[in-house]
Design an enzyme around this catalytic site. Structure first.
Site, PDB file in Angstrom:
ATOM      1  N   ASP A   1      -5.658  69.479 -46.568  1.00 57.69           N
ATOM      2  CA  ASP A   1      -5.499  69.840 -45.165  1.00 57.69           C
ATOM      3  C   ASP A   1      -6.241  68.781 -44.338  1.00 57.69           C
ATOM      4  OD1 ASP A   1      -5.674  70.848 -42.581  1.00 57.69           O
ATOM      5  OD2 ASP A   1      -5.949  72.927 -43.224  1.00 57.69           O
TER       6      ASP A   1
ATOM      7  N   ARG B   1     -20.956  72.895 -32.229  1.00 59.82           N
ATOM      8  CA  ARG B   1     -20.176  71.754 -32.731  1.00 59.82           C
ATOM      9  C   ARG B   1     -19.878  70.804 -31.586  1.00 59.82           C
ATOM     10  NH1 ARG B   1     -14.683  73.152 -35.902  1.00 59.82           N
ATOM     11  NH2 ARG B   1     -14.120  73.640 -33.763  1.00 59.82           N
TER      12      ARG B   1
ATOM     13  N   PHE C   1     -11.353  76.501 -44.055  1.00 61.10           N
ATOM     14  CA  PHE C   1     -10.924  77.214 -42.856  1.00 61.10           C
ATOM     15  C   PHE C   1     -10.230  78.511 -43.297  1.00 61.10           C
ATOM     16  CE2 PHE C   1      -8.142  78.042 -39.208  1.00 61.10           C
ATOM     17  CZ  PHE C   1      -9.081  77.985 -38.189  1.00 61.10           C
TER      18      PHE C   1
ATOM     19  N   TYR D   1      -2.443  69.326 -32.768  1.00 59.11           N
ATOM     20  CA  TYR D   1      -3.094  69.527 -31.467  1.00 59.11           C
ATOM     21  C   TYR D   1      -4.552  69.107 -31.412  1.00 59.11           C
ATOM     22  CZ  TYR D   1      -4.123  73.863 -34.015  1.00 59.11           C
ATOM     23  OH  TYR D   1      -4.484  74.773 -34.972  1.00 59.11           O
ATOM     24  N   LYS D   2      -5.075  68.553 -32.517  1.00 63.95           N
ATOM     25  CA  LYS D   2      -6.482  68.136 -32.477  1.00 63.95           C
ATOM     26  C   LYS D   2      -6.544  66.651 -32.103  1.00 63.95           C
ATOM     27  CE  LYS D   2      -7.798  71.549 -35.991  1.00 63.95           C
ATOM     28  NZ  LYS D   2      -8.665  72.450 -35.243  1.00 63.95           N
TER      29      LYS D   2
HETATM   30  C1  LIG Z   1      -8.661  72.981 -41.421  1.00 65.75           C
HETATM   31  C2  LIG Z   1      -7.779  73.784 -40.511  1.00 65.75           C
HETATM   32  N1  LIG Z   1      -6.591  74.219 -40.958  1.00 65.75           N
HETATM   33  C3  LIG Z   1      -5.767  74.946 -40.160  1.00 65.75           C
HETATM   34  C4  LIG Z   1      -6.121  75.246 -38.856  1.00 65.75           C
HETATM   35  C5  LIG Z   1      -5.252  76.057 -37.947  1.00 65.75           C
HETATM   36  O1  LIG Z   1      -4.021  76.403 -38.418  1.00 65.75           O
HETATM   37  P1  LIG Z   1      -2.887  76.833 -37.365  1.00 65.75           P
HETATM   38  O2  LIG Z   1      -2.535  75.576 -36.608  1.00 65.75           O
HETATM   39  O3  LIG Z   1      -1.793  77.375 -38.162  1.00 65.75           O
HETATM   40  O4  LIG Z   1      -3.506  77.817 -36.430  1.00 65.75           O
HETATM   41  C6  LIG Z   1      -7.344  74.789 -38.356  1.00 65.75           C
HETATM   42  C7  LIG Z   1      -7.720  75.107 -36.954  1.00 65.75           C
HETATM   43  O5  LIG Z   1      -8.754  74.801 -36.456  1.00 65.75           O
HETATM   44  C8  LIG Z   1      -8.184  74.053 -39.205  1.00 65.75           C
HETATM   45  O6  LIG Z   1      -9.367  73.632 -38.760  1.00 65.75           O
END
Ligand SMILES: Cc1ncc(COP(=O)(O)O)c(C=O)c1O
Length: 404
Positions: A189, A361, A120, A214-215
């Protein structure tokens, strides 16, 4: 078929714990999870009673002070972390910065950070920035190619558990073992894994992990993220953002930073209480469901989509691996007009998302999706494709439809 599967679904009752518009099939819980029915009353209590009436006393009387740790432990239970190793707060981007710098500092003298060139964007940008800040070279290698790049120069390996574009789930045990064998620290991550599939951080021997709230954790827009620091590193972990909440004695108001013992040092400043209370309420659902059931249902759903596309949509390439142990909780479909197809589906109340340049997706959040929902979404997809409804100018990129 779907009615049979729904009748025997051990998670069927969880759907009632979410508030979703009638007739909507939501296949974007991998981006923003749905609203849990526990959240509105928790938020109204937080605003009206805790903030409105109890005011500053809430830090003690309503346990605001311990909230980041409490929520951290609840997330820890979903990612195989024993209590006291996860702290909730900040954004994933900030937690990545914390973790990658702290991991680098655990390996002084080493000169390389390895990350995935398909990671990402935020993960890559942060790795690059840490490289510039601390004078390390950042090398890109996709997880299957780690072995070719890693050696004794490597300080940190920073990977996502699931590729956000393709939905590929990497072999976390093998990645962690390779990093450890080379003496490097690993930062994972888990944004697309926490709450979607079982992860065993302690058992893996991972060093640091971070993820979104939030996911699949359904904490709501902008929900705080979290960081895992393995217990064995906590007494030495040198986190770069040294805020007063992470001080050993925050209310002594000393002029110099002394880190708190344990995971408390991962606190930074005053947390976003309202958002964190919403996330805490959203996590309630996990006391009534099992992650193993969620994983089994998610795999059954993604399998349904793959089989359907293979059988009915010859022009679509399934980008997500077909092997279950290599699949996260989404299916990515490569097709011409992916953006337009996505918009046409949204107009029909089937919400997935588009990732440039050519991927549709579809994410599966098994707590609030039924098999009938997935069947309905597939029927709409087939109809959009065969009728070429996606060619309607209203769905064109130039029409400026929001990219969800
Ligand atoms: C793998 C991954 N890391 C980080 C993030 C987002 O980071 P942040 O919450 O700081 O916007 C996402 C968002 O989709 C993601 O898919």
């Amino acid at each position: 078929v779907s009615s049979d599967l729904d009748a025997h679904d051990p998670l069927a009752a969880a759907r009632a714990k979410f508030s979703l518009p009638d007739g909507l099939v939501y296949l974007d819980g991998n981006s923003l999870g749905a609203l849990s029915t526990s959240v509105p009353p928790a938020l109204s209590d937080a605003v009206e009673r805790q903030w409105g009436r109890d005011l500053i006393r809430s830090w003690n009387d309503n346990d605001w002070w311990s909230l980041p740790r409490r929520v951290g432990d609840r997330i820890g239970a979903l990612i195989g972390a024993a209590p006291g190793q996860v702290m909730c707060g900040e954004s994933t981007t900030i937690q990545l910065f914390q973790a990658i710098v702290a991991a680098t500092r655990l390996r002084p003298g080493r000169t390389m950070i390895i990350t995935d060139g398909d990671n990402f964007p935020t993960d890559q940008y942060v790795a690059d920035s840490v490289g510039r800040l601390l004078g390390l070279e950042v090398v890109r290698a996709s997880p299957p190619d780690l072995a070719q790049k890693i050696d004794e120069r490597c300080a940190v390996v920073s990977y996502s558990a699931v590729d956000y574009r393709t939905g590929e789930l990497w072999d976390l045990a093998s990645l962690t073992a390779q990093a450890r064998a080379a003496g490097a620290a690993i930062v994972l991550d888990l944004s697309h894994a926490a709450g979607a599939l079982p992860v065993s951080l302690d058992e893996l021997g991972a060093d640091f992990a971070v993820g979104c709230g939030y996911k699949y954790l359904n904490g709501g827009p902008g929900a705080p993220a979290w960081i895992y620091i393995a217990a064995r590193h906590q007494s030495v972990a040198d986190l770069p953002l040294t805020g007063w909440h992470g001080h050993a004695d925050p209310f002594e108001l000393e002029a110099s930073f002394r880190p708190a013992p344990g995971i408390e040092r991962a606190r930074i400043g005053t947390p976003p209480l309202l958002s964190m209370l919403a996330l805490e309420a959203a996590l309630d659902v996990w006391s009534t469901v099992s992650l193993a059931d969620a994983r089994a249902k998610s795999l059954a759903m993604s399998g349904m989509v793959i089989d359907f596309v293979d059988a009915h949509c010859p022009d679509i390439e399934v980008v997500t691996p077909r092997e279950m142990d290599r699949r996260g909780s989404q299916v990515s479909l490569r097709m011409p007009y992916a953006y337009e197809v996505c918009q046409a589906l949204i107009a029909r109340q089937v919400i997935g998302d588009f990732r440039a340049p050519d991927l549709l997706r579809l994410g599966f959040a098994p707590l609030y999706l039924s098999y009938a929902d997935v069947e309905h979404a597939l029927a709409e997809l087939l109809d959009v494709l065969t009728s070429r409804a996606y060619l309607d100018p209203a769905f064109a990129r130039s029409a400026g439809g929001a990219v969800t």
